[in-house]
Design a protein around this motif. Sequence first.
Motif, PDB file in Angstrom:
ATOM      1  N   LEU A 236      -7.071   7.823   8.477  1.00 54.98           N
ATOM      2  CA  LEU A 236      -6.910   6.551   9.180  1.00 54.98           C
ATOM      3  C   LEU A 236      -7.292   5.415   8.248  1.00 54.98           C
ATOM      4  N   THR A 237      -6.444   4.395   8.172  1.00 51.78           N
ATOM      5  CA  THR A 237      -6.719   3.209   7.373  1.00 51.78           C
ATOM      6  C   THR A 237      -6.597   1.977   8.252  1.00 51.78           C
ATOM      7  N   LEU A 238      -7.654   1.155   8.280  1.00 59.14           N
ATOM      8  CA  LEU A 238      -7.592  -0.150   8.929  1.00 59.14           C
ATOM      9  C   LEU A 238      -7.294  -1.163   7.839  1.00 59.14           C
ATOM     10  N   SER A 239      -6.170  -1.824   7.933  1.00 56.38           N
ATOM     11  CA  SER A 239      -5.759  -2.666   6.827  1.00 56.38           C
ATOM     12  C   SER A 239      -4.655  -3.596   7.279  1.00 56.38           C
ATOM     13  N   SER A 240      -4.124  -4.311   6.314  1.00 55.93           N
ATOM     14  CA  SER A 240      -2.887  -5.050   6.526  1.00 55.93           C
ATOM     15  C   SER A 240      -1.882  -4.492   5.530  1.00 55.93           C
ATOM     16  N   ALA A 241      -0.639  -4.541   5.874  1.00 58.07           N
ATOM     17  CA  ALA A 241       0.389  -3.827   5.108  1.00 58.07           C
ATOM     18  C   ALA A 241       0.433  -4.252   3.645  1.00 58.07           C
ATOM     19  N   GLU A 242       0.033  -5.512   3.349  1.00 58.93           N
ATOM     20  CA  GLU A 242       0.158  -5.985   1.975  1.00 58.93           C
ATOM     21  C   GLU A 242      -1.138  -5.840   1.178  1.00 58.93           C
ATOM     22  N   SER A 243      -2.183  -5.255   1.733  1.00 56.85           N
ATOM     23  CA  SER A 243      -3.475  -5.232   1.064  1.00 56.85           C
ATOM     24  C   SER A 243      -3.545  -4.156  -0.006  1.00 56.85           C
ATOM     25  N   ARG A 244      -4.480  -4.314  -0.920  1.00 54.34           N
ATOM     26  CA  ARG A 244      -4.726  -3.297  -1.938  1.00 54.34           C
ATOM     27  C   ARG A 244      -5.279  -2.030  -1.289  1.00 54.34           C
ATOM     28  N   ASP A 245      -6.111  -2.209  -0.284  1.00 55.64           N
ATOM     29  CA  ASP A 245      -6.619  -1.059   0.461  1.00 55.64           C
ATOM     30  C   ASP A 245      -5.467  -0.177   0.916  1.00 55.64           C
ATOM     31  N   HIS A 246      -4.487  -0.809   1.522  1.00 50.96           N
ATOM     32  CA  HIS A 246      -3.330  -0.080   2.038  1.00 50.96           C
ATOM     33  C   HIS A 246      -2.578   0.602   0.894  1.00 50.96           C
ATOM     34  N   THR A 247      -2.397  -0.116  -0.217  1.00 49.34           N
ATOM     35  CA  THR A 247      -1.634   0.428  -1.334  1.00 49.34           C
ATOM     36  C   THR A 247      -2.302   1.664  -1.926  1.00 49.34           C
ATOM     37  N   VAL A 248      -3.622   1.580  -2.157  1.00 57.56           N
ATOM     38  CA  VAL A 248      -4.339   2.704  -2.759  1.00 57.56           C
ATOM     39  C   VAL A 248      -4.417   3.870  -1.782  1.00 57.56           C
ATOM     40  N   ALA A 249      -4.710   3.581  -0.512  1.00 58.69           N
ATOM     41  CA  ALA A 249      -4.790   4.654   0.481  1.00 58.69           C
ATOM     42  C   ALA A 249      -3.442   5.354   0.627  1.00 58.69           C
ATOM     43  N   THR A 250      -2.356   4.597   0.547  1.00 58.08           N
ATOM     44  CA  THR A 250      -1.021   5.193   0.621  1.00 58.08           C
ATOM     45  C   THR A 250      -0.788   6.135  -0.554  1.00 58.08           C
ATOM     46  N   ARG A 251      -1.198   5.710  -1.741  1.00 59.23           N
ATOM     47  CA  ARG A 251      -1.029   6.560  -2.926  1.00 59.23           C
ATOM     48  C   ARG A 251      -1.797   7.875  -2.769  1.00 59.23           C
ATOM     49  N   LEU A 252      -3.024   7.787  -2.254  1.00 62.39           N
ATOM     50  CA  LEU A 252      -3.834   8.992  -2.064  1.00 62.39           C
ATOM     51  C   LEU A 252      -3.216   9.904  -1.013  1.00 62.39           C
ATOM     52  N   ALA A 253      -2.766   9.300   0.092  1.00 61.95           N
ATOM     53  CA  ALA A 253      -2.184  10.101   1.166  1.00 61.95           C
ATOM     54  C   ALA A 253      -0.943  10.842   0.686  1.00 61.95           C
ATOM     55  N   GLU A 254      -0.102  10.166  -0.074  1.00 63.63           N
ATOM     56  CA  GLU A 254       1.119  10.807  -0.570  1.00 63.63           C
ATOM     57  C   GLU A 254       0.800  11.879  -1.604  1.00 63.63           C
ATOM     58  N   ASP A 261      -2.596   7.523   9.658  1.00 65.29           N
ATOM     59  CA  ASP A 261      -2.325   6.446  10.604  1.00 65.29           C
ATOM     60  C   ASP A 261      -2.807   5.144   9.974  1.00 65.29           C
ATOM     61  N   VAL A 262      -2.003   4.100  10.066  1.00 65.05           N
ATOM     62  CA  VAL A 262      -2.385   2.784   9.561  1.00 65.05           C
ATOM     63  C   VAL A 262      -2.395   1.813  10.730  1.00 65.05           C
ATOM     64  N   TRP A 301     -10.546  -3.849  19.014  1.00 67.36           N
ATOM     65  CA  TRP A 301      -9.082  -3.941  19.079  1.00 67.36           C
ATOM     66  C   TRP A 301      -8.447  -2.800  18.291  1.00 67.36           C
ATOM     67  N   ALA A 302      -9.000  -2.546  17.099  1.00 64.32           N
ATOM     68  CA  ALA A 302      -8.452  -1.474  16.270  1.00 64.32           C
ATOM     69  C   ALA A 302      -8.686  -0.117  16.902  1.00 64.32           C
ATOM     70  N   GLU A 303      -9.891   0.096  17.449  1.00 68.06           N
ATOM     71  CA  GLU A 303     -10.215   1.401  18.014  1.00 68.06           C
ATOM     72  C   GLU A 303      -9.374   1.719  19.243  1.00 68.06           C
ATOM     73  N   ALA A 304      -8.922   0.704  19.945  1.00 68.35           N
ATOM     74  CA  ALA A 304      -8.041   0.940  21.085  1.00 68.35           C
ATOM     75  C   ALA A 304      -6.711   1.530  20.639  1.00 68.35           C
ATOM     76  N   ARG A 305      -6.403   1.420  19.351  1.00 64.95           N
ATOM     77  CA  ARG A 305      -5.155   1.932  18.792  1.00 64.95           C
ATOM     78  C   ARG A 305      -5.378   3.134  17.874  1.00 64.95           C
ATOM     79  N   ALA A 306      -6.624   3.547  17.757  1.00 60.19           N
ATOM     80  CA  ALA A 306      -6.980   4.621  16.823  1.00 60.19           C
ATOM     81  C   ALA A 306      -7.116   5.945  17.561  1.00 60.19           C
ATOM     82  N   PRO A 307      -6.981   7.059  16.841  1.00 65.26           N
ATOM     83  CA  PRO A 307      -7.187   8.360  17.471  1.00 65.26           C
ATOM     84  C   PRO A 307      -8.645   8.527  17.893  1.00 65.26           C
TER      85      PRO A 307
END
Length: 564
Positions: A236-254, A261-262, A301-307
Amino acid sequence: MTITCGEFLAVSGRTAEAPFGPESARLSFPGGVVWATGEPRAGTGIALSLGPRDHAKGPLAPGDLAGRLRSGDGLGDIAAPYAAVLVDGDTVTAATDHLGLRHIYGVRGVGWAAISTSARLLARIAGAPLDLRALGAYRLIGHHLGVATPYEGVTKLPAAHRWRLTGGRLHEEPYPVPGFEPAADPVRNTARVLRDDVERGLDEHPDAVLQLSGGLDSRVLLAAVPPDRRRGLRALTLSSAESRDHTVATRLAEAYGLRRDVIDLGGLAALDPAEAYDLVHSAALRSGGLGSPIAFAVLDWAEARAPGEPRINGFGGETARAFYYPAQRQHHRPTPALVDRLARWRVFTLEPADPAMFDPEYAAETEAATLATLRDVFAAYDTDWLTATDEFYVRERAHRWVGATLTGACLRYVTLSPLLHPEFLAAARSLAPEDKRGSRFNARVLMELDPELARIPLDTGIRPDTLPSRGPLRSSYDFARRASRKVGQRVRNSGNPGVGVPTVTELLVRHWRDNPDLLEPVAATGLVREQWLAEMLSGARRPGEATAAFLAILEIAARPDRSA
């Protein structure tokens, strides 16, 4: 058998009405009464967090929690965060974890006493006024110090302690915490501890979700997952689509076949001001003013959408990352001058509550009082300067700031926090400061666990395997660059999970401006200057997150009956 309750109140020496609504259960004991959301039973351990577990043995066996509460033995082995209570004869016993991260509160009156999961509820029962000195420290630091709360006489149960409530009195005593001898090879031993703890957590909870960011601590936890168990692991990643967090987490996940889940916190911008206000107000009521209700609202707000499955998180990693070292030199002992300089540069937040909102005398008095408190806190650490800053992080910032976050999380899902393992903390405390500076130790642990993961850049662009060779000046430069980037992210409203905080702050302020009567309790405290409040409501002043959070705390704390 262990029962879990979300909200809890025990009063001894006086009567008390149902505080939690029709769904709360009542349990009488000699001289007092217990109220809880759940089914409290005498003689049974009542967990105030989901899934209490022993670091060495896994989930607690039926009756084990009650036995540990009675004797005090083995409480230090229960994984943080947790709190628990036991109603046994005429005594209610309450305990919190060895770091005090799961918050529980108490109050003493004349001939009576009470404990609860809610500091605000205890203040209402006791008729306790606001603690202006504690609020003065909070407005500068962003968390409370020691066992303080926003209410006079209402205190937090200290770390590694238990309370006994009986005969209208509240007795406090420490319980033993296991000690660990320094390992001959702390890096290798810590890697083993983390690998064992993560594997045990996955065995207990095969559906566990890894909180994955672009940072170092979640990387260490991913490295602790055996390679053959990574593919298909949920993240699970809490982020915004354009953030570095998202980019690095995506690389690790792949790269490792994670099912991720983002949650895009940019979706908060779709809220209207009334919805944002409701989120913040609910968060303030739930937390009782013990942390930023705006930051908590974003998480809600995020947790309402999280597993809702158990969560493996990286809380605790900063205890070994030399949090306060950048631009600091070693000294034999803490001194008042060193403490004051650190306070104004790092301990006081980048954006404290606007001092202009307060009477100048109150602002000056509370800053002086907070500095005096910090000097006393550091003077009590019988160690060198840099190690004292590490102790401050563990005993104060993690205790109250991280703890306030985990207190809200531990009833949403089972929290698995390997970096809060007492042996990890013991290793961090045993190291020389230079072995921790610049995240060297955590990077070495990552390299021991998985050299390949250590070669992939973090969200900062830095490769973890280069951290151990970086000198103090380079580490300070890296810190300054990261700090500058985080400030920029706030201004641009983009880039990391904090993206939601400026958005919610702006919406909250708009709602106050549309409904100024909501801040009448704040004006009635006399803490906030009327002119400043009028300028804020007119739009002449634009409060930042810390200022708006302070107002939200005052709004719920200052209501005459402290009702919702």
